[in-house]
Design an enzyme around this catalytic site. Structure first.
Site, PDB file in Angstrom:
ATOM      1  N   GLY A 696       0.790  -1.216   0.000  1.00 45.66           N
ATOM      2  CA  GLY A 696       0.000   0.000   0.000  1.00 45.66           C
ATOM      3  C   GLY A 696       0.825   1.271   0.000  1.00 45.66           C
ATOM      4  O   GLY A 696       0.313   2.352   0.319  1.00 45.66           O
ATOM      5  N   GLU A 732       4.788  -6.460   1.170  1.00 45.74           N
ATOM      6  CA  GLU A 732       4.289  -6.979  -0.104  1.00 45.74           C
ATOM      7  C   GLU A 732       3.646  -5.893  -0.954  1.00 45.74           C
ATOM      8  O   GLU A 732       2.448  -5.917  -1.187  1.00 45.74           O
ATOM      9  CB  GLU A 732       3.349  -8.156   0.113  1.00 45.74           C
ATOM     10  CG  GLU A 732       2.403  -8.004   1.292  1.00 45.74           C
ATOM     11  CD  GLU A 732       1.349  -9.089   1.316  1.00 45.74           C
ATOM     12  OE1 GLU A 732       1.667 -10.145   1.850  1.00 45.74           O
ATOM     13  OE2 GLU A 732       0.251  -8.862   0.806  1.00 45.74           O
ATOM     14  N   GLY A 734       2.595  -3.789  -4.290  1.00 45.67           N
ATOM     15  CA  GLY A 734       2.258  -4.099  -5.675  1.00 45.67           C
ATOM     16  C   GLY A 734       2.436  -2.849  -6.505  1.00 45.67           C
ATOM     17  O   GLY A 734       3.424  -2.637  -7.187  1.00 45.67           O
ATOM     18  N   ARG A 735       1.443  -1.942  -6.350  1.00 48.49           N
ATOM     19  CA  ARG A 735       1.396  -0.717  -7.107  1.00 48.49           C
ATOM     20  C   ARG A 735       2.701   0.080  -7.057  1.00 48.49           C
ATOM     21  O   ARG A 735       3.145   0.613  -8.063  1.00 48.49           O
ATOM     22  CB  ARG A 735       0.248   0.093  -6.474  1.00 48.49           C
ATOM     23  CG  ARG A 735      -0.117   1.315  -7.170  1.00 48.49           C
ATOM     24  CD  ARG A 735      -1.443   1.831  -6.622  1.00 48.49           C
ATOM     25  NE  ARG A 735      -1.555   3.201  -7.031  1.00 48.49           N
ATOM     26  CZ  ARG A 735      -1.677   3.574  -8.298  1.00 48.49           C
ATOM     27  NH1 ARG A 735      -1.729   2.684  -9.240  1.00 48.49           N
ATOM     28  NH2 ARG A 735      -1.751   4.837  -8.607  1.00 48.49           N
ATOM     29  N   ARG A 771      -9.453   2.088 -13.490  1.00 48.71           N
ATOM     30  CA  ARG A 771      -9.281   2.803 -12.224  1.00 48.71           C
ATOM     31  C   ARG A 771     -10.076   4.111 -12.127  1.00 48.71           C
ATOM     32  O   ARG A 771     -10.680   4.375 -11.093  1.00 48.71           O
ATOM     33  CB  ARG A 771      -7.797   3.051 -11.940  1.00 48.71           C
ATOM     34  CG  ARG A 771      -6.998   1.757 -11.788  1.00 48.71           C
ATOM     35  CD  ARG A 771      -5.575   2.010 -11.341  1.00 48.71           C
ATOM     36  NE  ARG A 771      -5.494   2.341  -9.930  1.00 48.71           N
ATOM     37  CZ  ARG A 771      -5.191   3.510  -9.437  1.00 48.71           C
ATOM     38  NH1 ARG A 771      -4.921   4.515 -10.262  1.00 48.71           N
ATOM     39  NH2 ARG A 771      -5.162   3.712  -8.153  1.00 48.71           N
ATOM     40  N   CYS A 802     -19.942   2.172 -24.183  1.00 49.01           N
ATOM     41  CA  CYS A 802     -21.292   2.717 -24.029  1.00 49.01           C
ATOM     42  C   CYS A 802     -21.661   2.816 -22.558  1.00 49.01           C
ATOM     43  O   CYS A 802     -22.508   2.062 -22.061  1.00 49.01           O
ATOM     44  CB  CYS A 802     -22.280   1.858 -24.810  1.00 49.01           C
ATOM     45  SG  CYS A 802     -21.919   1.942 -26.567  1.00 49.01           S
ATOM     46  N   GLU A 803     -21.019   3.709 -21.854  1.00 49.04           N
ATOM     47  CA  GLU A 803     -21.260   3.989 -20.439  1.00 49.04           C
ATOM     48  C   GLU A 803     -20.934   5.446 -20.203  1.00 49.04           C
ATOM     49  O   GLU A 803     -19.897   5.927 -20.667  1.00 49.04           O
ATOM     50  CB  GLU A 803     -20.311   3.173 -19.544  1.00 49.04           C
ATOM     51  CG  GLU A 803     -20.544   1.695 -19.509  1.00 49.04           C
ATOM     52  CD  GLU A 803     -21.731   1.287 -18.664  1.00 49.04           C
ATOM     53  OE1 GLU A 803     -22.155   2.085 -17.791  1.00 49.04           O
ATOM     54  OE2 GLU A 803     -22.240   0.173 -18.872  1.00 49.04           O
ATOM     55  N   TYR A 831      -2.526  -2.166 -11.933  1.00 54.45           N
ATOM     56  CA  TYR A 831      -3.973  -2.358 -12.051  1.00 54.45           C
ATOM     57  C   TYR A 831      -4.519  -1.738 -13.340  1.00 54.45           C
ATOM     58  O   TYR A 831      -5.608  -1.188 -13.359  1.00 54.45           O
ATOM     59  CB  TYR A 831      -4.704  -1.795 -10.822  1.00 54.45           C
ATOM     60  CG  TYR A 831      -4.214  -2.449  -9.559  1.00 54.45           C
ATOM     61  CD1 TYR A 831      -4.651  -3.723  -9.233  1.00 54.45           C
ATOM     62  CD2 TYR A 831      -3.294  -1.823  -8.736  1.00 54.45           C
ATOM     63  CE1 TYR A 831      -4.172  -4.360  -8.107  1.00 54.45           C
ATOM     64  CE2 TYR A 831      -2.812  -2.454  -7.607  1.00 54.45           C
ATOM     65  CZ  TYR A 831      -3.257  -3.711  -7.294  1.00 54.45           C
ATOM     66  OH  TYR A 831      -2.791  -4.345  -6.194  1.00 54.45           O
TER      67      TYR A 831
END
Ligand code: ASP
Ligand code: MG
Length: 851
Positions: A696, A732, A734-735, A771, A802-803, A831
């Site tokens: 994190g 640990e 990630g990002r 994201r 289409c959103e 991500y």
């Protein structure tokens, strides 16, 4: 006087990259200038020997074509990068015919395997010779098989794949090679006395170099590799490992035999016999001094290094009362000799003899082991125990150090030790344990024996000290993609994620430099591109997986990965996933009572980690806060007692505690708080040795945002760690490792002005990068085609989905933008691709890695 020979060996990673060839050329030139005659011995490109080893088995099933295509492509790519055109058809066509033959007959011999694998070195040196010649170096390509002959022409796998050569001085060879100014030849390959291709064992290029040095009477043998020398233990596993500046031949031999990867065990005898100094140097850091192996005066009794050899097989022989019988050991070892199995360690007792060997090093296949056991069972009760690891403490007069090793040896107390052996040479003390124990034991032993020792003329800096990027590098003036703009614009595919390898490396180096974090595991869900995984594993990180699919993926992507370097942290997973992961030997984290209470038999006898909920979540968005009442993760604080009881009742040992508060955290003290919480919880779990503090770590996203102060994170951890010296701290992230290294490139399709708003529509959207839609995440967006143009419009950058939520950025300032322009979405390495979806069937984005 004739010019002295000097032998330089370059390994697979050195020859696979154009930068490696820069060092090869410079080192060759330096020797020429100094009046020496360089003999450059090269391996196959990294991974090629493995691929070739798989070729004939693939051909049996008719699946050889993709392997061949891949080999051709890799060499063509390197040739292009080196700017040479080399016709390798005389190398690859025989290989193709061999594979075709095997596909028709459905079988192959060890000799055929040797021929196939020799192709790797032949192809690499052909490219290299052309390149060095193009640079103007007077280099002659020579077939090593015309120089090195093996001692025997037998037909065991060892004869074909792990053969031996004489290391006596060879005046005829020296005279022949003295006709050239500089020579480029292959490692690994030789010929048997009948003229057939034979190999010197996996990793045998070091041996080739030493043999050339010995036979030519070289002044020096240099082994250029991807680490700057021999370390007190493998620095990829333990970044606190120290450089060993000087080693005696016998210490280096002992270390290599005991599994230190830098030098092949067979390469020391030839140079030692002829008293040729051997230097270990680093191809990517040619300026570092490295390790010099030579004849050293007697030093003090001390442990110089810790080595671990995985992949060890034990044969345990119960003697059935034959022990007193004359000739029993001769019978037993006669059987090993007959099957060509070379024994490494032996221990004997009244009723049992246990011997170890390394199947990979000696090319011992399963059939040979079965045949050996059948023979042995004639005279005793023999069984094989696979997947063991031998951990050796190496140094002179190791016996004299025993009394100081007390605390270190206490670590072995609760481990099952299959065999202990103390060499008669007094150079090593070896313990054979289950392979899964190895990493942890090595790390702890190393900390006990080496942490805090002053540097001197023998003991150099730690790996971290040498490689840690200075903290200042954490705040580069401009992001990497500004300098790489031309290469980015050359990427045709769109939309495309592009990852910058050096930026990943720099982030990894920053984390490895944390003094109070023992191991770092990369959470691969952030970005599981195989090239990035391999890069991080090579840098010394472990990997964290959350599903069986991720586990399969990492082991397939990283052949060197051992289960001890993998964490499995699933959430609400089915029972079978835990059982399968435990069987695989990875570290398994349980984050709920249910599995322990309902499926105790799954965990009986296993070591596990528990994920605890620290009771308070953190992070940049409610959806990424992974702790606290409203999150589904972790065992709640009030359930600690119940979970301890459940683990004990299940017969599981809780060896690690884990908590992860969330993602995008910028308060430097957060991890120390987690550590305090976990250390406190650990008082209920006597076997806990590891606190996994989660990840994190916040990444800079918006301009002007401060980077997380890693030095402050480290400083905050210091006091907690000193208060709990027996606990190792893991992280640990990630990002943090990949976010800044990745960008998303999209092409402008349409522009619309509607009311007072402008929309710039690109071919990437929420199906490519979720994201912004999922978390409201902010990503910088620039017009890469017009990077220097003045900002002229304010627009929403939207995708084709289409959103209404399909917006990559609201109200962004951009230059005047045209259809066809390339937009760059920054900080998209984490991500991004892993969360991309097939929504609207718009297809998957491409991925490109820049080195
Ligand atoms: N290419 C061979 C191998 O990978 C030899 C070497 O690289 O030393 O085993
Ligand atoms: Mg090697």
């Amino acid at each position: 006087m004739t010019r002295p020979f000097v032998v330089l060996k370059f390994g697979g990673t050195s020859v696979a990259a154009p930068e490696g060839w820069r060092t090869i050329a410079a080192a060759t030139r330096a020797h020429l200038d100094a009046g020496r005659r360089p003999v450059v011995v090269c391996s196959a490109l990294a991974g090629v020997s493995d691929a070739l080893d798989g070729l004939l088995p693939a051909a049996v099933g008719g699946r050889h074509a993709p392997v061949l295509d891949d080999l051709r492509r890799r060499h063509a790519e390197l040739a292009a990068a080196l700017g040479v055109e080399v016709d390798l058809s005389d190398v690859f066509e025989p290989l193709e015919r061999l594979a075709l033959g095997v596909s028709l007959t459905g079988e192959f011999t060890h000799r055929m395997r040797a021929r196939a694998m020799a192709t790797g070195e032949l192809a690499a040196t052909r490219l290299g010779a052309a390149h060095l010649q193009a640079l103007g170096l007077p280099i002659t390509w020579i077939d090593a098989r015309d120089c090195l002959t093996t001692v025997e022409a037998g037909d065991t796998p060892a004869h074909a794949l792990a053969a031996r050569c004489d290391d006596h001085a060879d005046a005829a060879l020296a005279a022949r090679l003295a006709a050239h100014d500089a020579i480029l030849t292959q490692g690994f390959v030789a010929r048997d006395p009948q003229g057939r291709t034979a190999l010197l064992g996996r990793g045998g290029s070091d041996t080739s170099a030493a043999l050339f040095a010995a036979r030519l009477g070289a002044a020096r043998c240099e082994i250029w590799t991807d680490v700057p020398g021999v370390y007190t233990t493998n620095p990829r596993d333990v970044p606190q490992a120290r450089l060993l500046r000087r080693l005696d031949y016998d210490e280096a031999q002992e270390l290599a035999t005991a599994g230190a990867k830098v030098l092949h065990p067979r390469c020391l005898a030839p140079v030692r016999r002829h008293r040729i100094p051997l230097e270990v140097r680093c191809t990517v850091h040619p300026d570092l001094p490295g390790t010099v192996v030579g004849a050293l005066e007697d030093g003090p009794a001390e442990v110089k290094a810790i080595a671990a050899r995985r992949n060890v097989t034990l044969v345990s022989m119960d003697t059935l009362g034959m022990w007193q019988q004359v000739g029993f050991l001769a019978q037993v070892f006669g059987a090993f000799a007959r099957h060509g199995v070379s024994v490494d360690l032996v221990s004997t007792s009244e009723s049992n003899v246990t011997a170890s060997f390394d199947p990979a090093a000696g090319a011992v296949d399963d059939a040979t082991v079965a045949a050996l056991l059948a023979d042995l069972n004639q005279v005793c009760r023999a069984r094989a125990l696979r997947d063991c690891a031998a951990i050796s403490l190496v140094g002179r007069q190791i016996r004299a150090t025993l009394h100081r090793l007390g605390p270190a040896l206490a670590l072995f107390e609760d481990r099952r030790i299959h065999l202990v052996s103390q060499a008669a040479s007094d150079l090593n003390l070896t313990f054979v344990v289950d392979a899964a124990e190895a990493d942890r034991l090595v790390g702890r032993l190393h900390a006990l024996l080496f942490d805090g020792r002053e540097a001197d003329d023998r003991l150099g800096p730690t790996w971290r000290e040498t490689f840690a990027a200075p903290q200042a590098a954490a705040t580069p003036a401009a992001p990497w993609w500004v300098a790489e703009r031309a290469r980015l614009l050359a990427v045709e595919a769109s939309p495309a994620y592009v990852y910058h390898g050096p930026t990943v490396d720099a982030a990894a180096a920053r984390l490895l430099a944390l003094r109070h974090v023992d191991r770092v595991f990369y959470a691969i869900k952030a970005n599981d591109h195989p090239a990035l995984l391999r890069r991080l594993v090579a840098a010394g990180l472990g990997l964290e997986c959350v599903s069986p699919g991720e586990l399969d993926h990492v082991f397939a992507a990283c052949p060197a990965l051992t289960p001890d370097r993998v964490l499995f942290t699933p959430n609400f997973a089915p029972r079978a996933e835990y059982a399968a992961a435990l069987a695989r030997g990875v570290h398994v984290t349980v984050d709920n009572l249910h599995p322990l209470v309902r499926w105790p038999e799954v965990f009986a006898g296993h070591d596990i980690f528990l994920r605890l909920d620290p009771g308070q979540g953190r992070g940049h968005h409610a959806k990424v806060r992974t702790a606290g009442r409203r999150s589904k993760f972790g065992v709640a604080p009030e359930e600690l007692g119940a979970v301890a009881d459940a683990a004990a009742a299940a017969g599981a040992r809780v060896v690690g505690l884990h908590a992860h508060a969330g993602s995008g955290i910028r308060e430097a003290g957060a991890w120390a708080e987690t550590a305090v919480f976990l250390a406190d919880a650990a008082t209920r779990f006597p076997d806990v040795r590891v606190l996994d503090l989660g990840g994190g770590l916040g990444v800079r996203e918006k301009p002007g945002q401060a980077a997380l102060d890693l030095a402050a994170v480290d400083d905050a951890l210091g006091p907690v760690r000193r208060a709990h010296p027996s606990l190792a701290f893991w992280m640990e992230p990630g990002r943090y490792l990949v976010a800044e290294a990745g960008v998303l490139l999209a092409r402008v399709q349409q522009i619309k002005a509607k009311g007072d708003k402008t929309y710039i529509g690109v071919d990437a959207g929420m199906h490519t990068l979720l994201r912004p839609a999922l978390y409201g995440a902010w990503h910088g967006i620039v017009n890469l085609s017009r990077l220097d143009a003045p900002l002229a419009v304010t627009a929403d950058v939207v995708g084709p989905i289409c959103e209404t939520g399909d917006v990559l950025g609201h109200a962004r300032r951009l230059p005047r933008t045209e259809e066809g322009d390339r937009l760059l979405v920054a900080t998209a390495g984490a991500y991004g691709r892993t969360m991309a979806s097939g929504y609207n069937r718009r297809g998957a984005p491409a991925e490109v890695v820049l080195d």
